[in-house]
Design an enzyme around this catalytic site. Structure first.
Site, PDB file in Angstrom:
ATOM      1  N   ALA A 110      -4.269 -47.355 -10.042  1.00 54.16           N
ATOM      2  CA  ALA A 110      -4.480 -47.704  -8.629  1.00 54.16           C
ATOM      3  C   ALA A 110      -4.245 -46.620  -7.588  1.00 54.16           C
ATOM      4  CB  ALA A 110      -3.638 -48.924  -8.284  1.00 54.16           C
ATOM      5  N   GLY A 113      -4.653 -45.804  -3.853  1.00 52.67           N
ATOM      6  CA  GLY A 113      -4.697 -47.154  -3.301  1.00 52.67           C
ATOM      7  C   GLY A 113      -5.974 -47.520  -2.578  1.00 52.67           C
ATOM      8  N   GLU A 133       0.269 -48.121 -11.094  1.00 52.05           N
ATOM      9  CA  GLU A 133       0.057 -46.665 -11.236  1.00 52.05           C
ATOM     10  C   GLU A 133       1.195 -46.121 -12.080  1.00 52.05           C
ATOM     11  OE1 GLU A 133      -2.281 -44.242 -10.483  1.00 52.05           O
ATOM     12  OE2 GLU A 133      -0.847 -42.918 -11.474  1.00 52.05           O
ATOM     13  N   CYS A 230     -15.608 -41.466 -11.137  1.00 55.62           N
ATOM     14  CA  CYS A 230     -16.277 -40.611 -10.134  1.00 55.62           C
ATOM     15  C   CYS A 230     -16.861 -39.404 -10.857  1.00 55.62           C
ATOM     16  CB  CYS A 230     -15.331 -40.235  -9.008  1.00 55.62           C
ATOM     17  SG  CYS A 230     -13.851 -39.420  -9.565  1.00 55.62           S
TER      18      CYS A 230
HETATM   19  N1  SAM Z   1      -8.248 -46.392  -7.903  1.00 56.37           N
HETATM   20  C1  SAM Z   1      -7.728 -45.288  -7.144  1.00 56.37           C
HETATM   21  C2  SAM Z   1      -8.240 -45.384  -5.733  1.00 56.37           C
HETATM   22  O1  SAM Z   1      -9.296 -45.971  -5.481  1.00 56.37           O
HETATM   23  O2  SAM Z   1      -7.561 -44.876  -4.810  1.00 56.37           O
HETATM   24  C3  SAM Z   1      -8.050 -43.963  -7.790  1.00 56.37           C
HETATM   25  C4  SAM Z   1      -7.621 -43.902  -9.222  1.00 56.37           C
HETATM   26  S1  SAM Z   1      -7.800 -42.317  -9.969  1.00 56.37           S
HETATM   27  C5  SAM Z   1      -9.469 -42.209 -10.245  1.00 56.37           C
HETATM   28  C6  SAM Z   1      -7.127 -42.620 -11.558  1.00 56.37           C
HETATM   29  C7  SAM Z   1      -5.638 -42.871 -11.609  1.00 56.37           C
HETATM   30  O3  SAM Z   1      -5.275 -43.075 -12.990  1.00 56.37           O
HETATM   31  C8  SAM Z   1      -4.770 -41.721 -11.115  1.00 56.37           C
HETATM   32  O4  SAM Z   1      -3.915 -42.186 -10.104  1.00 56.37           O
HETATM   33  C9  SAM Z   1      -3.955 -41.282 -12.336  1.00 56.37           C
HETATM   34  O5  SAM Z   1      -2.625 -40.937 -12.030  1.00 56.37           O
HETATM   35  C10 SAM Z   1      -3.983 -42.513 -13.210  1.00 56.37           C
HETATM   36  N2  SAM Z   1      -3.822 -42.174 -14.645  1.00 56.37           N
HETATM   37  C11 SAM Z   1      -3.763 -40.965 -15.227  1.00 56.37           C
HETATM   38  N3  SAM Z   1      -3.599 -41.085 -16.559  1.00 56.37           N
HETATM   39  C12 SAM Z   1      -3.546 -42.387 -16.828  1.00 56.37           C
HETATM   40  C13 SAM Z   1      -3.383 -43.136 -18.006  1.00 56.37           C
HETATM   41  N4  SAM Z   1      -3.245 -42.548 -19.199  1.00 56.37           N
HETATM   42  N5  SAM Z   1      -3.368 -44.468 -17.913  1.00 56.37           N
HETATM   43  C14 SAM Z   1      -3.523 -45.068 -16.714  1.00 56.37           C
HETATM   44  N6  SAM Z   1      -3.693 -44.406 -15.560  1.00 56.37           N
HETATM   45  C15 SAM Z   1      -3.695 -43.096 -15.612  1.00 56.37           C
END
Ligand code: SAM
Length: 446
Positions: A110, A113, A133, A230
């Protein structure tokens, strides 16, 4: 002129075909600036700016203002977010029609956010969002943004996706906005270009595969999975969803797409910067048709301690809508209808924030939290002081603007009727309680 890794260019030729030149040219154009307004904290600013067609509260800005020096940004009146990402609204509203309320929604990856605050704007008040997160520093930014949005129907957790295996069949909706190779951010974030390699794409797709299997397990039968990235990579997008369909028998749902430029792919929709005004993005919607639902044991709800009730009454507009929970030294107000869900989540996950954080008891004193100050449920007649722009910036930097006429005790610092945080008026002195990590660090003045 930015240069891209040859292997990326070779792949881009494959996924863009005869649009390759236009695609590469678009990566050198400045990215559009876009925001999403908070429907619970409406403001007059930006009212004449162009609407993002697929997002009710989304706007393209004609110029980039200094968000850091806009007190309304700190008040949570809007969120700065790429326009493509705001397309989440379409599949969510589509599935919402098919779900009974109240429902439980999980945003598994998340931070910071963007999608969680968007979901909070679209959900019914009775629905509950679990915003998760795993990375601690990112979880803290997530909490800040969630708190500023002001909603009470949210719990923030800090867990590995595998921890959700303890809650098999629990959630009605799971959003996986997966960590990915980030190609869609190349024009916004030049570091993403240096970090890119075919190995990263492979590593990301393996990780996505793993995250998605946990997302599947925690989804209730009949529930919906939204998957987004993305990046433009097939391996992380359509092929990833294909694996999911093959492995678990999920049903693909076509997302309604009436917008020119958005590409309908085999398993989802793809956004390219040369076709739409936004960054690279992919989104897919699936439904789990069978499986076991999580059974919640019927627990007796215990009575509420009187001293907690008094605190709820002191700060909240409708205290009877809430149930107080005391956890790790902090008092949280949880909406009554979420009490049982909260108990289940609290037994199984690491909860970092829940509902409204009212504050901490320190000796004889109660120190209210920024969460209640910025909440949409703060008592309307709470003492406040209205700052002008200069004073508001001074306050947000940690200073104490000169003020007269403030009542003694806890006072809300406001800007254009929107709360920024707490002040405490001791009579001979005023203390600024704006959280240190949230303060404006820049020395610049407005
Ligand atoms: N959904 C968010 C938004 O709209 O603001 C952006 C999310 S970003 C694309 C992906 C997120 O996944 C990051 O915050 C990252 O820290 C987290 N992440 C990294 N490795 C992960 C893992 N193994 N399992 C779950 N989440 C992870």
């Amino acid at each position: 002129m930015t240069s891209y890794p040859q292997q990326f260019l070779d792949r881009a030729k494959e996924f863009t075909g005869n649009e390759f030149d236009k695609f590469i040219a678009s990566l050198s154009e400045p990215p559009p600036v876009s925001i999403r307004m908070n429907p619970f904290k409406s403001i007059g600013e930006f009212s004449t700016e162009e609407k993002i067609p697929w997002s009710k509260e989304g706007k393209y800005l004609s110029a980039r203002p200094s968000f850091t020096f806009d007190p309304l940004f700190h008040a949570g009146s809007y969120y700065v977010q790429d326009a493509s990402s705001q397309f989440l609204e379409e599949p969510f509203l589509q599935l919402k029609k098919l779900l009974d309320s109240p429902c439980k929604i999980l945003d598994l990856c998340a931070a910071p956010g963007g999608k969680s605050t968007h979901l909070l704007s679209l959900m019914n008040k009775e629905d509950l969002l679990v915003s998760n997160e795993v990375v601690p520093a990112r979880n803290s930014i997530l909490r800040q943004n969630i708190i500023k949005w002001g909603c009470a129907n949210v719990i923030v957790t800090q867990n590995e996706p595998s921890d959700f295996n303890r809650l098999k069949g629990f959630f009605d909706v799971v959003l996986v906005d997966a960590p990915c190779s980030g190609e869609g951010l190349f024009r916004k974030d030049k570091d993403a270009i240096d970090e890119w390699s075919p190995e990263i794409v492979y590593k990301c797709s393996t990780r996505q595969n793993e995250i998605l299997s946990y997302a599947y397990e925690t989804l209730a039968p009949g529930g919906f999975l939204i998957y987004s990235t993305c990046t433009f990579e097939e391996e992380e997008n359509d092929s990833q969803v294909n694996n999911l369909i093959q492995k678990f028998g999920l049903k693909k749902i076509d997302i309604e797409n009436s917008y020119e430029g958005i590409l309908t792919k085999l398993n989802g929709l793809a956004f390219f910067p040369h076709r739409i005004r936004g960054e690279g993005f992919y989104i897919s919607l699936l439904q789990k048709e069978s499986g076991e639902k999580y059974r919640i044991k019927n627990e007796k709800i215990t009575g509420v301690k009187n001293n907690y009730k008094v605190i709820l009454e002191e700060f909240l507009e409708n205290p009877n809508e809430f149930y107080p929970v005391f956890k790790e030294g902090r008092l949280f107000a949880i909406l009554n209808e979420h009490k049982q869900w909260f108990n289940v989540l609290s037994d199984n996950l690491y909860i970092r924030h829940a509902g409204i954080n009212l504050g901490e008891i320190k000796g004889e004193d109660f120190i209210p939290s920024e969460s209640v100050a910025l909440s949409n449920y703060l008592r309307k007649d709470f003492s406040y002081i209205d700052f002008n722009e200069k004073q508001a910036i001074e306050y947000l930097k940690g200073g104490t603007p000169e003020i007269t006429g403030a009542s003694k005790g806890w006072v809300i610092a406001r800007f254009q009727t929107h709360a920024l945080g707490w002040l405490k008026n001791l009579g001979n002195r005023i203390n600024n309680y704006y959280p240190k990590p949230w303060r404006i660090k820049s020395d610049k003045s407005i």
